[in-house]
Scaffold this active site. Structure first.
Site, mmCIF file in Angstrom:
data_model
loop_
_atom_site.group_PDB
_atom_site.id
_atom_site.type_symbol
_atom_site.label_atom_id
_atom_site.label_comp_id
_atom_site.label_asym_id
_atom_site.label_seq_id
_atom_site.Cartn_x
_atom_site.Cartn_y
_atom_site.Cartn_z
ATOM 1 N N SER A 1 8.826 29.076 -22.495
ATOM 2 C CA SER A 1 9.043 29.555 -21.122
ATOM 3 C C SER A 1 7.777 30.168 -20.532
ATOM 4 O O SER A 1 7.812 30.732 -19.444
ATOM 5 C CB SER A 1 10.169 30.598 -21.109
ATOM 6 O OG SER A 1 9.848 31.705 -21.946
ATOM 7 N N ASN B 1 15.594 40.287 -26.961
ATOM 8 C CA ASN B 1 16.732 40.295 -26.046
ATOM 9 C C ASN B 1 16.673 41.466 -25.068
ATOM 10 O O ASN B 1 16.845 41.295 -23.860
ATOM 11 C CB ASN B 1 18.045 40.328 -26.822
ATOM 12 C CG ASN B 1 18.287 39.056 -27.615
ATOM 13 O OD1 ASN B 1 17.499 38.112 -27.538
ATOM 14 N ND2 ASN B 1 19.370 39.022 -28.374
ATOM 15 N N THR C 1 29.370 30.456 23.588
ATOM 16 C CA THR C 1 30.362 30.198 22.546
ATOM 17 C C THR C 1 30.588 28.692 22.536
ATOM 18 O O THR C 1 30.550 28.049 23.603
ATOM 19 C CB THR C 1 31.699 30.919 22.807
ATOM 20 O OG1 THR C 1 32.275 30.425 24.020
ATOM 21 C CG2 THR C 1 31.516 32.421 22.903
ATOM 22 N N HIS C 2 30.779 28.125 21.350
ATOM 23 C CA HIS C 2 30.927 26.665 21.210
ATOM 24 C C HIS C 2 29.703 25.922 21.764
ATOM 25 O O HIS C 2 29.808 24.769 22.157
ATOM 26 C CB HIS C 2 32.188 26.160 21.920
ATOM 27 C CG HIS C 2 33.438 26.868 21.520
ATOM 28 N ND1 HIS C 2 34.144 26.540 20.372
ATOM 29 C CD2 HIS C 2 34.097 27.902 22.096
ATOM 30 C CE1 HIS C 2 35.200 27.337 20.264
ATOM 31 N NE2 HIS C 2 35.189 28.182 21.296
ATOM 32 N N SER D 1 2.828 14.981 16.212
ATOM 33 C CA SER D 1 3.274 13.679 15.708
ATOM 34 C C SER D 1 2.061 12.803 15.423
ATOM 35 O O SER D 1 1.064 12.843 16.144
ATOM 36 C CB SER D 1 4.175 13.005 16.742
ATOM 37 O OG SER D 1 4.368 11.638 16.430
ATOM 38 N N LYS E 1 3.985 15.065 21.464
ATOM 39 C CA LYS E 1 4.958 15.829 20.697
ATOM 40 C C LYS E 1 4.408 17.167 20.210
ATOM 41 O O LYS E 1 3.262 17.282 19.817
ATOM 42 C CB LYS E 1 5.429 15.041 19.463
ATOM 43 C CG LYS E 1 6.283 13.835 19.762
ATOM 44 C CD LYS E 1 7.657 14.218 20.283
ATOM 45 C CE LYS E 1 8.475 14.941 19.232
ATOM 46 N NZ LYS E 1 8.738 14.131 18.029
ATOM 47 N N ASN F 1 6.250 19.788 17.579
ATOM 48 C CA ASN F 1 7.454 19.930 16.769
ATOM 49 C C ASN F 1 7.604 21.350 16.205
ATOM 50 O O ASN F 1 6.634 21.914 15.702
ATOM 51 C CB ASN F 1 7.433 18.934 15.607
ATOM 52 C CG ASN F 1 7.327 17.499 16.087
ATOM 53 O OD1 ASN F 1 7.910 17.140 17.115
ATOM 54 N ND2 ASN F 1 6.585 16.688 15.357
ATOM 55 N N GLU G 1 12.160 24.481 11.442
ATOM 56 C CA GLU G 1 12.899 23.444 10.725
ATOM 57 C C GLU G 1 12.775 23.623 9.211
ATOM 58 O O GLU G 1 13.741 23.396 8.466
ATOM 59 C CB GLU G 1 12.397 22.067 11.149
ATOM 60 C CG GLU G 1 12.795 21.707 12.578
ATOM 61 C CD GLU G 1 12.198 20.383 13.041
ATOM 62 O OE1 GLU G 1 11.455 19.755 12.258
ATOM 63 O OE2 GLU G 1 12.475 19.987 14.193
ATOM 64 N N TYR H 1 23.690 37.653 -26.142
ATOM 65 C CA TYR H 1 22.621 36.816 -25.598
ATOM 66 C C TYR H 1 22.754 35.381 -26.100
ATOM 67 O O TYR H 1 23.102 35.125 -27.253
ATOM 68 C CB TYR H 1 21.243 37.369 -25.992
ATOM 69 C CG TYR H 1 20.101 36.529 -25.451
ATOM 70 C CD1 TYR H 1 19.665 36.700 -24.139
ATOM 71 C CD2 TYR H 1 19.497 35.545 -26.232
ATOM 72 C CE1 TYR H 1 18.645 35.913 -23.620
ATOM 73 C CE2 TYR H 1 18.474 34.753 -25.721
ATOM 74 C CZ TYR H 1 18.059 34.945 -24.412
ATOM 75 O OH TYR H 1 17.060 34.162 -23.908
ATOM 76 N N GLN I 1 17.647 31.968 -20.531
ATOM 77 C CA GLN I 1 16.266 31.702 -20.157
ATOM 78 C C GLN I 1 16.207 30.988 -18.805
ATOM 79 O O GLN I 1 15.201 31.057 -18.095
ATOM 80 C CB GLN I 1 15.589 30.848 -21.235
ATOM 81 C CG GLN I 1 14.129 30.532 -20.975
ATOM 82 C CD GLN I 1 13.454 29.913 -22.181
ATOM 83 O OE1 GLN I 1 13.247 30.567 -23.203
ATOM 84 N NE2 GLN I 1 13.136 28.630 -22.083
ATOM 85 N N LYS J 1 15.327 32.610 -14.897
ATOM 86 C CA LYS J 1 14.050 32.995 -14.304
ATOM 87 C C LYS J 1 13.585 32.052 -13.204
ATOM 88 O O LYS J 1 13.205 32.497 -12.104
ATOM 89 C CB LYS J 1 12.986 33.106 -15.396
ATOM 90 C CG LYS J 1 13.265 34.253 -16.362
ATOM 91 C CD LYS J 1 12.343 34.242 -17.551
ATOM 92 C CE LYS J 1 12.838 35.243 -18.582
ATOM 93 N NZ LYS J 1 14.209 34.906 -19.089
#
Length: 439
Positions: free
Chosen positions: A22, A109, A153-154, A275, A281, A283, A288, A315, A320, A323
């Site tokens: 690890s 442990n 709303t909506h 773009s 463009k 963006n 996003e 344990y 492990q 993490k």
């Protein structure tokens, strides 16, 4: 060098070594591993298990390793099972045989459990600080932009609010996030150091000493629970997931608002991209990506929940797997909070467009109905009258406030000249409880 092997006749298969290691991800725990080891060895000397000179030699060696890592003299790499074996092996190389006494009355442990708790505490405090920075930016953005805009709303225009009031909703979402993280810190603030493998040690150790030295409120009550508890990891990633949900909702609004269809905000060039084929463009990629990375943090939460769901006490090596999801969720949420902070600190609000959207949305329709109610009309009857007026306005391409008094009286004779003042958008916001919305 491995920290075990005396009862084995055959060497570990190279495939198993790589599968079991690890170090590639738990190396970020080096500071906490050394911090925990210094507390542990200090306790051993306090309890007479080590001599004072042995303690001093070990602590000096650990601090030297820490300096070497920080200065780049010692790279955390090589054929080591984990960060714990890396630190201990290099300690023995540095100070000799006395380094082998470090692990007295301790198991990996409880060592890894205390390392992860220390790291989780520190990291969670960093996230709280980042949230507070974002909250401050939201406050400042709101104060600069008290312009009227539609509330939805909506995703349909509903009532007028101010941009400040709208954006401050996210401030209070983040405030709940901050409180959740603070609560998680309080709940997890118990030290597992001294639990050893699962049932303590025959040495007369002092767990209260190490707990306080490491900044915990107290040691855990149950050793088996102490070494196998990963609830705090689950709780913090859960809190991170809620933070990401809030950031994703805000991102979605920024994406919509920055489109030509809305035109409410302009995202700064620093937080947008172009773009490769369409030169016009711009963006909203920062927003996003925040929205997209939300699913990644959700996945980390499901990963650790699934890992932990069927593990017997105490344990197991499955743990492990706590993490990488935690580290990834932490890195992701911090980067997203910081990106959002930068994006909002440079955001331009186009007040002229938000006001136009208000006027096109009949957002004073409820107030027009309330006007009739104040004249003695039942609300349901007033509701019907205003609905008919809205239909009429749509046919004539007018807003309610653009209608003449003569036109309004065709729908109800109770309309008087004072209706225009009553349904004025600034007046509706300043009336009664809506004073809060103006800010």
């Amino acid at each position: 060098m491995k920290l075990w092997g005396g009862r084995f006749k055959k060497a570990e298969n190279k495939l198993m070594e790589d599968f079991n290691s690890s170090l590639s991800f738990d190396k970020r725990l080096f500071y906490e591993d050394i911090e925990g080891s210094i507390a542990h060895v200090s306790m051993l000397a306090k309890c007479g298990i080590l001599q004072e000179n042995e303690k001093d030699t070990i602590i000096k060696g650990l601090n030297s390793i820490l300096d070497d890592i920080n200065e780049g003299k010692l790279k955390i790499e090589g054929d080591y099972e984990d960060i714990h074996s890396f630190i201990e092996t290099n300690l023995i190389l540095k100070i000799g045989q006395v380094g082998k006494k470090l692990h007295t009355a301790r198991s990996r442990n409880d060592q890894v459990a205390v390392d992860m708790k220390l790291y989780a505490k520190k990291s969670t405090k960093n996230v709280i600080e980042a949230i507070e920075n974002l909250q401050q930016v939201i406050k400042e953005l709101g104060e600069k932009n008290k312009v009227i805009m539609p509330g939805y709303t909506h995703l349909q225009r509903a009532q007028p609010v101010t941009f400040k009031y709208h954006i401050m909703a996210y401030y209070y979402m983040l405030e709940r996030d901050r409180k959740r993280l603070l609560n998680a810190l309080e709940v997890m603030n118990e030290s597992p150091l001294g639990c050893c493998a699962l049932a303590g040690t025959t040495y007369n150790t002092d767990r209260n000493y190490t707990a306080l030295k490491l900044g915990f409120n107290n040691p855990v009550d149950n050793f088996m629970d102490g070494v196998s508890d990963r609830d705090y990891i689950i709780e913090i990633i859960s809190d991170f997931s809620i933070i990401m949900m809030h950031l994703s909702r805000l991102s979605e609004e920024l994406i919509l608002w920055s489109s030509s269809e809305f035109g409410f905000v302009k995202i700064d060039d620093e937080f947008a991209t172009g773009s490769s084929i369409m030169p016009q463009k711009k963006n909203p990629d920062a927003a996003e990506l925040v929205r997209g990375k939300t699913g990644r943090v959700y996945g980390n939460l499901m990963s650790i929940l699934t890992t932990m769901k069927g593990i017997p006490l105490a344990y197991n090596k499955d743990m492990q797997e706590d993490k990488e999801p935690f580290f990834d969720a932490l890195d992701t949420v911090l980067s997203c909070i910081n990106i959002m902070t930068g994006m909002l600190s440079t955001l331009e609000v186009k007040g002229e467009n938000t006001i136009k959207a208000v006027k096109k949305g009949f957002l004073n329709a409820t107030e027009a109905a309330d006007y009739l109610v104040n004249k003695g009309v039942a609300f349901r009857d007033a509701h019907k009258v205003i609905g008919e007026i809205v239909l009429y306005c749509e046919e004539k391409n007018k807003s309610i406030e653009d209608l003449s008094l003569e036109e309004l009286k065709k729908f109800n004779s109770l309309f008087k000249e004072d209706v225009y003042e009553f349904i004025n958008y600034e007046n509706t916001l300043s009336r009664g409880i809506k004073k809060d919305i103006i800010g």
